[in-house]
Write a protein that holds these residues in place. Structure first.
Motif, PDB file in Angstrom:
ATOM      1  N   GLY A  84       0.802  -1.215   0.000  1.00  0.00           N
ATOM      2  CA  GLY A  84       0.000   0.000   0.000  1.00  0.00           C
ATOM      3  C   GLY A  84       0.836   1.266   0.000  1.00  0.00           C
ATOM      4  O   GLY A  84       0.544   2.218  -0.738  1.00  0.00           O
ATOM      5  N   TYR A  87       2.290   2.485  -3.305  1.00  0.00           N
ATOM      6  CA  TYR A  87       1.172   2.911  -4.141  1.00  0.00           C
ATOM      7  C   TYR A  87       0.683   4.291  -3.728  1.00  0.00           C
ATOM      8  O   TYR A  87       0.481   5.180  -4.576  1.00  0.00           O
ATOM      9  N   PHE A  88       0.482   4.509  -2.420  1.00  0.00           N
ATOM     10  CA  PHE A  88       0.009   5.805  -1.931  1.00  0.00           C
ATOM     11  C   PHE A  88       0.947   6.929  -2.368  1.00  0.00           C
ATOM     12  O   PHE A  88       0.514   7.997  -2.805  1.00  0.00           O
ATOM     13  N   SER A  92      -0.142   9.554  -5.394  1.00  0.00           N
ATOM     14  CA  SER A  92      -0.284  10.934  -4.929  1.00  0.00           C
ATOM     15  C   SER A  92       0.487  11.880  -5.840  1.00  0.00           C
ATOM     16  O   SER A  92       0.024  12.985  -6.149  1.00  0.00           O
ATOM     17  N   LYS A  95      -1.664  12.399  -8.831  1.00  0.00           N
ATOM     18  CA  LYS A  95      -2.858  13.184  -8.524  1.00  0.00           C
ATOM     19  C   LYS A  95      -2.544  14.671  -8.395  1.00  0.00           C
ATOM     20  O   LYS A  95      -3.378  15.524  -8.695  1.00  0.00           O
ATOM     21  N   TYR A 116      -3.567  -2.189  -8.300  1.00  0.00           N
ATOM     22  CA  TYR A 116      -4.176  -1.009  -7.695  1.00  0.00           C
ATOM     23  C   TYR A 116      -4.480   0.054  -8.739  1.00  0.00           C
ATOM     24  O   TYR A 116      -5.470   0.768  -8.658  1.00  0.00           O
ATOM     25  N   SER A 117      -3.599   0.208  -9.706  1.00  0.00           N
ATOM     26  CA  SER A 117      -3.794   1.256 -10.711  1.00  0.00           C
ATOM     27  C   SER A 117      -2.973   0.974 -11.965  1.00  0.00           C
ATOM     28  O   SER A 117      -1.791   0.642 -11.874  1.00  0.00           O
ATOM     29  N   THR A 340      -6.707   6.876   4.086  1.00  0.00           N
ATOM     30  CA  THR A 340      -5.686   7.500   3.241  1.00  0.00           C
ATOM     31  C   THR A 340      -6.187   7.692   1.812  1.00  0.00           C
ATOM     32  O   THR A 340      -5.915   8.713   1.177  1.00  0.00           O
ATOM     33  N   THR A 341      -6.929   6.727   1.305  1.00  0.00           N
ATOM     34  CA  THR A 341      -7.447   6.844  -0.060  1.00  0.00           C
ATOM     35  C   THR A 341      -8.415   8.023  -0.190  1.00  0.00           C
ATOM     36  O   THR A 341      -8.504   8.639  -1.257  1.00  0.00           O
ATOM     37  N   ASP A 342      -9.145   8.339   0.875  1.00  0.00           N
ATOM     38  CA  ASP A 342     -10.042   9.501   0.848  1.00  0.00           C
ATOM     39  C   ASP A 342      -9.236  10.794   0.726  1.00  0.00           C
ATOM     40  O   ASP A 342      -9.626  11.722   0.007  1.00  0.00           O
ATOM     41  N   ILE A 344      -6.239  11.113  -0.599  1.00  0.00           N
ATOM     42  CA  ILE A 344      -5.662  11.158  -1.941  1.00  0.00           C
ATOM     43  C   ILE A 344      -6.673  11.714  -2.940  1.00  0.00           C
ATOM     44  O   ILE A 344      -6.334  12.509  -3.822  1.00  0.00           O
ATOM     45  N   GLU A 345      -7.931  11.319  -2.795  1.00  0.00           N
ATOM     46  CA  GLU A 345      -8.968  11.782  -3.721  1.00  0.00           C
ATOM     47  C   GLU A 345      -9.239  13.276  -3.603  1.00  0.00           C
ATOM     48  O   GLU A 345      -9.839  13.864  -4.497  1.00  0.00           O
TER      49      GLU A 345
END
Length: 359
Positions: A84, A87-88, A92, A95, A116-117, A340-342, A344-345
């Motif tokens: 994870g 990826y984060f 990021s 993004k 994941y992506s 954490t994904t929230d 990033i969005e």
């Protein structure tokens, strides 16, 4: 401390807006007191105009530019236990506005990270001790370093450490990668297990002004004990942070906490914009990817005009305030369930608020 008082009032107002309890305000008060002690000495506030700095280094969207000019970032990390974190960090960077984001990880981690992506370029080249015979370690290590080195000149910044793990052979390979990065004058952001590596081998970053360390409370404590051979002293935190950065030869240190403090051994800056009371794991990975992008932009900007701050300090300040803004938006939306994904969005929305794109 007038500037600091204004920051405190804004923080307390935001806590009330978010429905914070009196206990939350008490905790905020503790953080504020600690922040004031770090600023002790009667001098001016260390708080910087982080938003203006972010705006000054964020490039405009120019249709005449080609792919890669807005930044090419590489994350070195990711093993079978931890997929994870790299990826984060890597997503990021995309993004926020980097054009390309690579991940150099172990073979066990690669397929997971790819899933994941599809946006990430994943290189499954790192090896751990269990998969390499002792007699092959030297040749395998050379092969790993050679493979990364083929790409090195393309990168604007490396992020070393997210999800890296502490396998001795893997860390030895990454040490070689870092040495080649220094030779190529590529900036490096060290986080997580990358900090564990450099704490035990300071020569990897000592005297390298393009190295950035992003320690949390415990990682900072270990650095202070190793370099200054004493305990953390928040009563004289500013001077200790300066001494620590100087002691590692002028690297830039972003000390994470209730307020982020940044120093390259010459100055200390603070970013105290309130983010979120939710402390879910992975926010440091977002920060490392963010700082990497802003450093690459700050270095491009430095070619065009003078700045009193180094690109690494500018990158840390911009990355810090953007993460805090995104965390604030995410918490307003998700509250206690914020992940954490929230956050990033909300990076894109937050950057858009600071730097609106003309349409």
């Amino acid at each position: 401390m007038v500037g600091s008082a204004a920051v405190i009032r804004r923080q307390q107002f935001l806590i009330r807006c978010l429905g914070g309890s009196s206990a939350g305000c008490k905790n905020l008060g503790y953080t504020t007191i600690k922040m004031q002690s770090l600023m002790s000495g009667g001098g001016p506030s260390l708080e910087v105009d982080a938003i203006s700095i972010l705006r000054s280094i964020t490039p405009s969207l120019d249709p005449s530019k080609h792919k890669g000019q807005a930044g090419k970032i590489a994350v070195v990390g990711g093993c079978r236990e931890y997929t994870g974190a790299p990826y984060f960090s890597a997503i990021s960077a995309l993004k926020i506005g980097a054009d390309l984001s690579h991940v150099f990880c172990t073979k066990d981690a690669a397929t997971v990270i790819k899933s994941y992506s599809p946006e990430l370029i994943v290189h499954p080249i790192l090896e751990e001790s269990y998969s390499v015979r002792d007699e092959d370690k030297k040749s395998v290590s050379a092969k790993v370093i050679q493979e990364v080195d083929k790409w090195m000149e393309r990168f604007d910044c490396l992020v070393i450490g997210p999800g890296l793990g502490r396998d001795p052979f893997l860390l030895d390979c990454v040490s070689g990668i870092m040495k080649h990065a220094r030779e190529s004058n590529v900036p490096m952001v060290l986080d997580g297990d990358g900090l564990f590596l450099v704490t035990n081998c300071l020569d990897l970053v000592s005297g390298y002004p393009l190295a950035v360390l992003t320690p949390n409370v415990n990682e900072y404590k270990r650095l202070v004990q190793k370099v200054l051979q004493c305990e953390v002293n928040d009563q004289d935190g500013t001077q200790q942070l300066l001494s620590l950065a100087k002691g590692i030869g002028g690297v830039t240190i972003l000390r994470k906490g209730g307020s982020d403090f940044i120093s390259n051994g010459e100055t200390v800056s603070a970013v105290s914009t309130f983010g979120s009371p939710r402390r879910c794991g992975g926010q440091g990975d977002i920060l490392s990817g963010s700082v990497a992008v802003f450093i690459s932009w700050a270095r491009q900007n430095a070619v065009k005009k003078e700045s009193s701050m180094s690109p690494t300090v500018l990158g840390c300040i911009a990355g810090s305030v953007l993460l805090r803004k995104a965390a604030s938006h995410a918490f307003q939306s998700k509250g206690r369930s914020t992940l954490t994904t929230d956050i990033i969005e909300h990076l894109g929305r937050s950057l858009e608020e600071f730097c609106p794109v003309s349409r």
